[in-house]
Design a protein around this motif. Structure first.
Motif, short mmCIF file in Angstrom:
data_model
loop_
_atom_site.label_atom_id
_atom_site.label_comp_id
_atom_site.label_asym_id
_atom_site.label_seq_id
_atom_site.Cartn_x
_atom_site.Cartn_y
_atom_site.Cartn_z
N ALA A 505 0.84 -1.20 0.00
CA ALA A 505 0.00 0.00 0.00
C ALA A 505 0.88 1.24 0.00
O ALA A 505 1.84 1.35 0.77
CB ALA A 505 -0.91 -0.01 1.22
N ASP A 506 0.55 2.19 -0.89
CA ASP A 506 1.30 3.45 -0.95
C ASP A 506 0.36 4.53 -1.48
O ASP A 506 -0.79 4.26 -1.86
CB ASP A 506 2.53 3.30 -1.84
N PRO A 507 0.80 5.79 -1.49
CA PRO A 507 -0.09 6.88 -1.93
C PRO A 507 -0.70 6.67 -3.31
O PRO A 507 -1.86 7.03 -3.55
CB PRO A 507 0.83 8.10 -1.90
N ALA A 508 0.06 6.07 -4.24
CA ALA A 508 -0.46 5.85 -5.59
C ALA A 508 -1.64 4.89 -5.55
O ALA A 508 -2.64 5.08 -6.27
CB ALA A 508 0.65 5.31 -6.50
N VAL A 509 -1.54 3.86 -4.72
CA VAL A 509 -2.63 2.89 -4.58
C VAL A 509 -3.87 3.57 -4.00
O VAL A 509 -5.00 3.35 -4.46
CB VAL A 509 -2.21 1.71 -3.70
N TYR A 510 -3.66 4.41 -2.99
CA TYR A 510 -4.79 5.11 -2.37
C TYR A 510 -5.48 6.03 -3.38
O TYR A 510 -6.72 6.12 -3.42
CB TYR A 510 -4.33 5.91 -1.16
N ASP A 511 -4.69 6.72 -4.20
CA ASP A 511 -5.25 7.65 -5.17
C ASP A 511 -6.09 6.94 -6.24
O ASP A 511 -7.05 7.51 -6.76
CB ASP A 511 -4.14 8.45 -5.86
N ILE A 516 -11.69 3.01 0.52
CA ILE A 516 -10.65 2.18 1.13
C ILE A 516 -11.20 1.56 2.40
O ILE A 516 -11.64 2.27 3.31
CB ILE A 516 -9.39 3.02 1.45
N LEU A 517 -11.20 0.24 2.46
CA LEU A 517 -11.73 -0.49 3.61
C LEU A 517 -10.62 -1.34 4.21
O LEU A 517 -10.04 -2.20 3.53
CB LEU A 517 -12.90 -1.38 3.19
N THR A 518 -10.32 -1.11 5.48
CA THR A 518 -9.30 -1.89 6.15
C THR A 518 -9.95 -2.99 6.98
O THR A 518 -11.12 -2.92 7.34
CB THR A 518 -8.43 -1.01 7.07
N ILE A 519 -9.18 -4.02 7.29
CA ILE A 519 -9.71 -5.14 8.06
C ILE A 519 -9.90 -4.73 9.52
O ILE A 519 -10.91 -5.06 10.14
CB ILE A 519 -8.78 -6.36 7.97
N ARG A 520 -8.94 -3.98 10.07
CA ARG A 520 -9.01 -3.58 11.48
C ARG A 520 -9.08 -2.06 11.61
O ARG A 520 -8.63 -1.32 10.73
CB ARG A 520 -7.78 -4.10 12.25
N ASP A 521 -9.57 -1.61 12.75
CA ASP A 521 -9.70 -0.17 13.01
C ASP A 521 -8.35 0.53 13.02
O ASP A 521 -8.22 1.64 12.48
CB ASP A 521 -10.39 0.06 14.36
N ASP A 522 -7.34 -0.09 13.63
CA ASP A 522 -6.04 0.57 13.76
C ASP A 522 -5.38 0.80 12.40
O ASP A 522 -4.62 1.75 12.21
CB ASP A 522 -5.10 -0.24 14.67
N ALA A 524 -7.02 1.55 9.57
CA ALA A 524 -7.65 2.76 9.01
C ALA A 524 -7.08 4.00 9.69
O ALA A 524 -6.80 5.01 9.02
CB ALA A 524 -9.17 2.70 9.20
N PHE A 525 -6.89 3.92 11.00
CA PHE A 525 -6.35 5.07 11.74
C PHE A 525 -4.96 5.43 11.24
O PHE A 525 -4.64 6.62 11.06
CB PHE A 525 -6.30 4.74 13.23
N SER A 526 -4.12 4.44 10.98
CA SER A 526 -2.75 4.72 10.54
C SER A 526 -2.74 5.35 9.15
O SER A 526 -1.90 6.22 8.86
CB SER A 526 -1.91 3.44 10.56
N ILE A 527 -3.65 4.94 8.27
CA ILE A 527 -3.71 5.53 6.93
C ILE A 527 -4.15 6.99 7.02
O ILE A 527 -3.54 7.88 6.41
CB ILE A 527 -4.68 4.74 6.02
N VAL A 528 -5.18 7.25 7.80
CA VAL A 528 -5.70 8.62 7.93
C VAL A 528 -4.67 9.53 8.60
O VAL A 528 -4.51 10.70 8.23
CB VAL A 528 -7.03 8.62 8.71
N PRO A 532 -4.12 12.57 5.90
CA PRO A 532 -5.41 13.11 6.36
C PRO A 532 -6.29 13.63 5.24
O PRO A 532 -7.52 13.72 5.41
CB PRO A 532 -4.99 14.24 7.31
N GLU A 533 -5.72 13.95 4.11
CA GLU A 533 -6.51 14.50 3.00
C GLU A 533 -7.47 13.46 2.39
O GLU A 533 -8.40 13.81 1.67
CB GLU A 533 -5.60 15.07 1.91
N ILE A 534 -7.27 12.17 2.68
CA ILE A 534 -8.16 11.14 2.12
C ILE A 534 -9.07 10.52 3.19
O ILE A 534 -9.67 9.47 2.99
CB ILE A 534 -7.36 10.02 1.41
#
Length: 602
Positions: A505-511, A516-522, A524-528, A532-534
């Motif tokens: 996973a990297d910024p290009a993948v996110y764009d 974006i759905l993560t398996i665990r809450d933590d 999603a927190f680390s990505i945000v 923070p812009e996404i």
């Protein structure tokens, strides 16, 4: 009757294909069954004189054999060939309303099969005004017995596509004449006596009939008894019902409705949108009336969700009602609600025109209950409420042999059928991207393929192409999927993860992805935290479920999160348990995922 497919596919004939229509006419003369358009709904036609051909219609529809069929003709001169008597009353209605959305019941001639009339000595005769139907019937040159071209009990079809949903492979061909004009079946009038008896209300209203009679009055008949052969279709069995339960929302007393006088209406739906901004332009009296119309929908929707947080609600309503829902800005209510808008809220002609397709559309969205607008008028409203009332009576016992309720089949639709297309993509994120997120990717792809095609929520002429992928926060790119997880996925879907390679996973993948759905809450927190812009498109499975009101509580009343155990290092049964849990959750979340990315099933 048992339904059996007799063709690999049903031929679709364009309305401009004169050769194809002549071919369909030849086949109907030779005992085949043909779907064809009329101004009311699509019909399922056969030779009314041929008992074996009639049986094919009953088999294709799964229709009870004691329900009579209507004879369709392309020329008034045919009437004398298929009836033994034309009463003065019948002649008045023939002269004034044929061709048009009316069926006249008269004493039948010997040439009409008893299977067509269900053993009755009467037959319903109709001459459609639809030019494509008229051409087909003239080419056929025979009386064409035809009920509506749907699986028995389902909403009648008003497009060729809806006919194919129920009939593909069961009949020879369907002639595509576009969208039906009126959207409700013809008015059926018994004219064997001196007084007209309306057996089934339709676009030709009681007032229309009385206006052409000299001091005559029309009577509206009730339903046929359970042991009685009905004199008209729609008098006895469960009809017009989608898989979802239908509830009727009453129009407030005193509301001034439009389109109730069906004479001269074209039934076309006003496609102009009505937005939240338009609500501000209403006068105080208009706003008050609108709130009164919308309130039953909103109150009932909230009542349903309070008793079942996982319920999905379909709304068949006017465009202003949808705007009121949007103004509420209730995210939970919005997430659980699918709309089918027919036009102005008080226009019964628009509601009638779109009713059957609306019920079918909402059924495809897999809602649990449909709240549909009711009308309290004396003209076209009578026909509309007749159909809607039968749809709301879905829980009645089925007739012997009638197919069990089921959602419509989905038909393939190429993206070039739309005026425009946009793409949307979903990303699943875990840590290593060889187990749980890989499993989600495979399961989601299966759901996407299973539920195709898709259209934009905002415009029905825009197609949506959906994609899905996965990635890992700490993954090494190019790794194969976990062997035990691949085996578990194969047990569920029939296909393993042999195609799969992990991805970091990297910024290009996110764009590249819209959700974006993560398996665990933590996770999603680390990505945000890092990007923070996404934040508006990043959720864990648990927070996405909660954001859409999909909550479960334990015995102590505490909210339970979506918790999928990591099976790494465990036995195969643990992997299978985790894969099945993900599959169950993704099936629940799928309609909410569609809404989040602006798509809906078509």
């Amino acid at each position: 009757m048992e339904r059996k497919k007799i063709y690999s596919a049903t031929t679709l004939i364009d309305s401009n294909d004169d050769k194809g229509i002549k071919d369909a006419a030849e086949h109907i003369r030779n005992g085949e069954v043909i779907g064809f358009p009329t101004e009311t709904v699509y019909g399922l036609g056969c030779d009314a004189r041929d008992a074996e051909a009639v049986k094919k219609v009953f088999e294709a529809k799964g229709r009870p054999a004691d329900n009579p069929l209507i004879c369709h003709i392309g020329d008034k001169e045919q009437i004398s060939e298929i009836v033994s008597e034309i009463t003065p009353l019948a002649q008045v209605l023939i002269d004034n309303f044929m061709p048009g959305p009316i069926t006249i019941v008269m004493k039948k001639a010997e040439c009409i099969s008893d299977q067509t009339t269900a053993g009755l000595d009467t037959v319903g005769v109709r001459m459609p005004s639809n030019p494509v139907a008229n051409k087909f019937l003239k080419y056929a040159g025979i009386p064409v017995a035809a009920p509506s071209a749907n699986l028995s009990g389902r909403p009648s079809p008003t497009s060729a596509r809806s006919v194919l949903e129920d009939m593909d492979g069961y009949i020879y061909a369907v002639i595509d004449g576009g969208e039906s004009e009126f959207g409700l079946e013809s008015t059926v009038v018994d004219c064997t006596g001196t007084e007209p008896v309306i057996l089934r209300p339709g676009a030709v209203t009681k007032t229309d009939i009385e206006n052409v009679l000299k001091n005559g009055k029309a009577v509206i008949s009730g339903m046929a008894d359970k042991d009685e052969t009905p004199r008209s279709p729609g008098m006895k069995y469960r009809h017009y019902a989608p898989f979802a339960q239908v509830e009727i929302m009453k129009m407030p007393e005193g509301t001034k409705i439009t389109g109730d006088d069906a004479a001269g209406t074209d039934g076309k739906i006003d496609k102009n949108t009505f937005t939240v901004a338009d609500l501000k332009k209403l006068t105080d009296d208009e706003a008050k009336e609108l709130v009164n119309i919308a309130s039953p929908f909103i109150l009932r929707s909230r009542e349903i969700l309070s008793s079942n947080p996982f319920a999905r609600i379909g709304i068949y309503c006017g465009k202003e009602i949808k705007a009121v829902y949007e103004k509420l800005n209730d995210k939970i209510l919005s997430a659980h609600t699918e709309f089918c808008v027919y036009g102005p809220a008080v226009d019964v002609s628009c509601a009638s025109h779109g009713l059957f397709e609306g019920l079918r559309y909402l059924d495809v969205q897999e809602v649990d209950v449909i709240l549909a607008q009711g009308f309290d008028g004396e003209g076209l409203s009578v026909a509309y409420m007749n159909r809607l009332g039968k749809a709301a009576g879905k829980k009645e016992a089925l007739a012997p042999g009638m197919p069990a309720p089921a959602r419509p089949e989905r038909l393939p639709l190429e993206l070039d059928a739309f005026k425009d297309t946009f793409t949307a993509s979903i990303l699943f994120v875990d840590d290593n991207n060889t187990s749980l997120s890989a499993c989600c990717e495979s399961l989601m792809r299966r759901l996407i393929n299973k539920n195709e095609p898709y259209t934009s929520i905002k415009t029905d002429d825009t197609g949506v192409e959906l994609y899905c992928e996965s990635a890992g926060l700490t993954a090494m790119s190019g790794m194969e999927a976990d062997e035990l997880m691949s085996r578990a996925v194969k047990e569920i879907t029939g296909n393993g993860l042999g195609f799969f390679e992990s991805r970091r996973a990297d910024p290009a993948v996110y764009d590249e992805n819209d959700l974006i759905l993560t398996i665990r809450d933590d996770q999603a927190f680390s990505i945000v935290k890092a990007f923070p812009e996404i934040k508006d498109k990043v959720f864990s499975l648990s927070t996405f479920a909660a954001a859409n009101g999909l909550v479960m509580k334990d015995s102590g009343g505490r909210i339970m999160s979506v918790s999928i155990p990591d099976p790494s290092g465990e036995n195969y049964e643990t992997y299978l348990h985790s894969a099945k849990a993900l599959n169950a959750w993704l099936e629940i979340l799928f309609p909410y995922i569609l809404k989040e990315i602006g798509a809906s099933r078509i």
